[in-house]
Write a protein that holds these residues in place. Structure first.
Motif, PDB file in Angstrom:
ATOM      1  N   GLY A   1       5.261   5.986  -9.282  1.00 53.25           N
ATOM      2  CA  GLY A   1       6.251   6.888  -9.849  1.00 53.25           C
ATOM      3  C   GLY A   1       6.009   8.333  -9.451  1.00 53.25           C
ATOM      4  N   ARG A   2       4.741   8.723  -9.418  1.00 54.32           N
ATOM      5  CA  ARG A   2       4.409  10.094  -9.013  1.00 54.32           C
ATOM      6  C   ARG A   2       4.819  10.329  -7.560  1.00 54.32           C
ATOM      7  N   LEU A   3       4.528   9.365  -6.694  1.00 61.12           N
ATOM      8  CA  LEU A   3       4.906   9.508  -5.286  1.00 61.12           C
ATOM      9  C   LEU A   3       6.425   9.530  -5.131  1.00 61.12           C
ATOM     10  N   ALA A   4       7.116   8.725  -5.909  1.00 61.95           N
ATOM     11  CA  ALA A   4       8.581   8.720  -5.852  1.00 61.95           C
ATOM     12  C   ALA A   4       9.139  10.071  -6.285  1.00 61.95           C
ATOM     13  N   ASN A   5       8.606  10.607  -7.369  1.00 62.11           N
ATOM     14  CA  ASN A   5       9.068  11.914  -7.838  1.00 62.11           C
ATOM     15  C   ASN A   5       8.820  13.001  -6.810  1.00 62.11           C
ATOM     16  N   GLU A   6       7.660  12.939  -6.163  1.00 65.69           N
ATOM     17  CA  GLU A   6       7.352  13.926  -5.131  1.00 65.69           C
ATOM     18  C   GLU A   6       8.314  13.829  -3.957  1.00 65.69           C
ATOM     19  N   ALA A   7       8.885  12.644  -3.760  1.00 70.63           N
ATOM     20  CA  ALA A   7       9.859  12.445  -2.681  1.00 70.63           C
ATOM     21  C   ALA A   7      11.283  12.722  -3.136  1.00 70.63           C
ATOM     22  N   GLY A   8      11.450  13.140  -4.404  1.00 68.61           N
ATOM     23  CA  GLY A   8      12.775  13.446  -4.918  1.00 68.61           C
ATOM     24  C   GLY A   8      13.527  12.243  -5.455  1.00 68.61           C
ATOM     25  N   LEU A   9      12.796  11.158  -5.780  1.00 69.25           N
ATOM     26  CA  LEU A   9      13.408   9.936  -6.285  1.00 69.25           C
ATOM     27  C   LEU A   9      12.821   9.577  -7.647  1.00 69.25           C
TER      28      LEU A   9
ATOM     29  N   ALA B   1      17.416   7.727   2.743  1.00 67.93           N
ATOM     30  CA  ALA B   1      18.385   7.666   3.836  1.00 67.93           C
ATOM     31  C   ALA B   1      19.660   6.944   3.404  1.00 67.93           C
ATOM     32  N   ILE B   2      19.527   5.930   2.557  1.00 61.98           N
ATOM     33  CA  ILE B   2      20.690   5.188   2.079  1.00 61.98           C
ATOM     34  C   ILE B   2      21.459   5.988   1.039  1.00 61.98           C
ATOM     35  N   GLY B   3      20.727   6.757   0.228  1.00 61.75           N
ATOM     36  CA  GLY B   3      21.360   7.540  -0.814  1.00 61.75           C
ATOM     37  C   GLY B   3      21.028   7.070  -2.217  1.00 61.75           C
ATOM     38  N   HIS B   4      19.989   6.233  -2.355  1.00 61.40           N
ATOM     39  CA  HIS B   4      19.561   5.796  -3.682  1.00 61.40           C
ATOM     40  C   HIS B   4      18.942   6.959  -4.456  1.00 61.40           C
ATOM     41  N   ASP B   5      19.050   6.901  -5.763  1.00 54.66           N
ATOM     42  CA  ASP B   5      18.332   7.822  -6.648  1.00 54.66           C
ATOM     43  C   ASP B   5      17.095   7.148  -7.242  1.00 54.66           C
ATOM     44  N   TRP B   6      17.168   5.818  -7.406  1.00 50.43           N
ATOM     45  CA  TRP B   6      16.113   5.040  -8.054  1.00 50.43           C
ATOM     46  C   TRP B   6      15.596   3.952  -7.128  1.00 50.43           C
ATOM     47  N   VAL B   7      14.302   3.722  -7.175  1.00 51.87           N
ATOM     48  CA  VAL B   7      13.687   2.555  -6.538  1.00 51.87           C
ATOM     49  C   VAL B   7      13.039   1.748  -7.660  1.00 51.87           C
ATOM     50  N   THR B   8      13.378   0.470  -7.730  1.00 50.38           N
ATOM     51  CA  THR B   8      13.034  -0.349  -8.883  1.00 50.38           C
ATOM     52  C   THR B   8      12.271  -1.594  -8.463  1.00 50.38           C
TER      53      THR B   8
ATOM     54  N   ASP C   1       0.844  -1.187   0.000  1.00 49.43           N
ATOM     55  CA  ASP C   1       0.000   0.000   0.000  1.00 49.43           C
ATOM     56  C   ASP C   1       0.885   1.244   0.000  1.00 49.43           C
ATOM     57  N   ASP C   2       0.247   2.408  -0.004  1.00 47.90           N
ATOM     58  CA  ASP C   2       1.007   3.661  -0.074  1.00 47.90           C
ATOM     59  C   ASP C   2       1.832   3.911   1.189  1.00 47.90           C
ATOM     60  N   ALA C   3       1.354   3.420   2.325  1.00 52.30           N
ATOM     61  CA  ALA C   3       2.121   3.603   3.561  1.00 52.30           C
ATOM     62  C   ALA C   3       3.431   2.829   3.488  1.00 52.30           C
ATOM     63  N   ALA C   4       3.366   1.601   2.972  1.00 51.27           N
ATOM     64  CA  ALA C   4       4.581   0.807   2.810  1.00 51.27           C
ATOM     65  C   ALA C   4       5.514   1.461   1.803  1.00 51.27           C
ATOM     66  N   TRP C   5       4.939   2.029   0.746  1.00 44.79           N
ATOM     67  CA  TRP C   5       5.746   2.720  -0.255  1.00 44.79           C
ATOM     68  C   TRP C   5       6.443   3.941   0.335  1.00 44.79           C
ATOM     69  N   ALA C   6       5.748   4.669   1.180  1.00 46.98           N
ATOM     70  CA  ALA C   6       6.347   5.842   1.824  1.00 46.98           C
ATOM     71  C   ALA C   6       7.545   5.431   2.673  1.00 46.98           C
ATOM     72  N   ARG C   7       7.426   4.320   3.380  1.00 50.17           N
ATOM     73  CA  ARG C   7       8.553   3.832   4.186  1.00 50.17           C
ATOM     74  C   ARG C   7       9.720   3.425   3.289  1.00 50.17           C
ATOM     75  N   THR C   8       9.417   2.774   2.176  1.00 49.53           N
ATOM     76  CA  THR C   8      10.453   2.378   1.230  1.00 49.53           C
ATOM     77  C   THR C   8      11.188   3.598   0.690  1.00 49.53           C
ATOM     78  N   LEU C   9      10.435   4.624   0.341  1.00 48.99           N
ATOM     79  CA  LEU C   9      11.049   5.846  -0.187  1.00 48.99           C
ATOM     80  C   LEU C   9      11.905   6.530   0.865  1.00 48.99           C
ATOM     81  N   ASP C  10      11.427   6.563   2.100  1.00 49.79           N
ATOM     82  CA  ASP C  10      12.221   7.161   3.183  1.00 49.79           C
ATOM     83  C   ASP C  10      13.541   6.414   3.353  1.00 49.79           C
ATOM     84  N   ASP C  11      13.469   5.086   3.335  1.00 46.13           N
ATOM     85  CA  ASP C  11      14.682   4.276   3.490  1.00 46.13           C
ATOM     86  C   ASP C  11      15.635   4.510   2.322  1.00 46.13           C
ATOM     87  N   ALA C  12      15.084   4.568   1.111  1.00 47.08           N
ATOM     88  CA  ALA C  12      15.920   4.771  -0.069  1.00 47.08           C
ATOM     89  C   ALA C  12      16.665   6.099   0.007  1.00 47.08           C
TER      90      ALA C  12
END
Length: 202
Positions: free
Chosen positions: A150-158, A117-124, A104-115
């Protein structure tokens, strides 16, 4: 820790057919393209058994044989801070990571936060379970979901991408699932990380 010879042997056997990071869409990895070269990176799924046994030591050996970039496929129980610190310790960069489709979107938000924090540019997204891809209608729904992620990732800077296997190239109703993805996803939101082995097999 394995000897250098054993490590290289494992890497060589596992890497046959493994894809380098690369996308068919123009926005993908554009920052490297502007510099005229794309660094050769290692997908750490190639050495997943070694990573599970010796996370830090495996990253050290990957760096020692000359890789500068890696793509994760799991973090083996490490926190984002631990992963980030391990990369820095060995002079590695991880522009991308392979992840599962979020529930769900909550899990995606956590994934984006972790990405971030690690320094990733892309989540695949690296895999879709069979029940999610059994018909053309399923793939149309996947495309809608990918645009949203993809829209949520872009909004998070990824950036967001999908990594193919061979099943996307099966003919279904006169077209392929890969065609559906390209036609129905927004190139500004969804990149394609093209695995050339699976394209050839498909």
């Amino acid at each position: 820790m394995q000897s250098r010879r054993e490590f290289l042997g494992t890497l060589g056997r596992s890497a046959v057919g493994a894809a380098l990071l690369g996308c068919v869409r123009a926005n993908s990895f554009a920052s490297h393209g502007r510099q005229g070269r794309i660094p050769i990176g290692l997908q750490l799924y190639t050495v997943r058994t070694l990573m599970a046994h010796d996370f830090d030591g495996t990253l050290a050996q990957v760096a020692a044989i000359g890789y500068q970039e890696v793509e994760f496929a799991g973090y083996f129980g490490r926190t984002p801070a631990q992963v980030r610190d391990a990369l820095a310790r060995h002079g590695l960069r991880a522009p991308s990571t392979h992840i599962a489709l979020p529930a769900d979107d909550a899990a995606w938000a956590r994934t984006l936060d972790d990405a971030k924090a690690i320094g990733h540019d892309w989540v695949t997204i690296a895999w879709l379970d069979a029940p999610l891809r059994s018909s053309p209608n399923d793939w149309a729904r996947v495309a809608v979901r990918f645009n949203h992620l993809g829209r949520l990732a872009n909004e998070a800077g990824l950036h967001f991408a999908y990594h193919n296997h061979d099943f996307e190239f099966a003919q279904v109703g006169g077209s392929t699932m890969f065609d559906t993805l390209l036609e129905r996803t927004d190139r500004q939101l969804v990149g394609i990380e093209m695995d050339v082995y699976w394209v050839t097999k498909g």
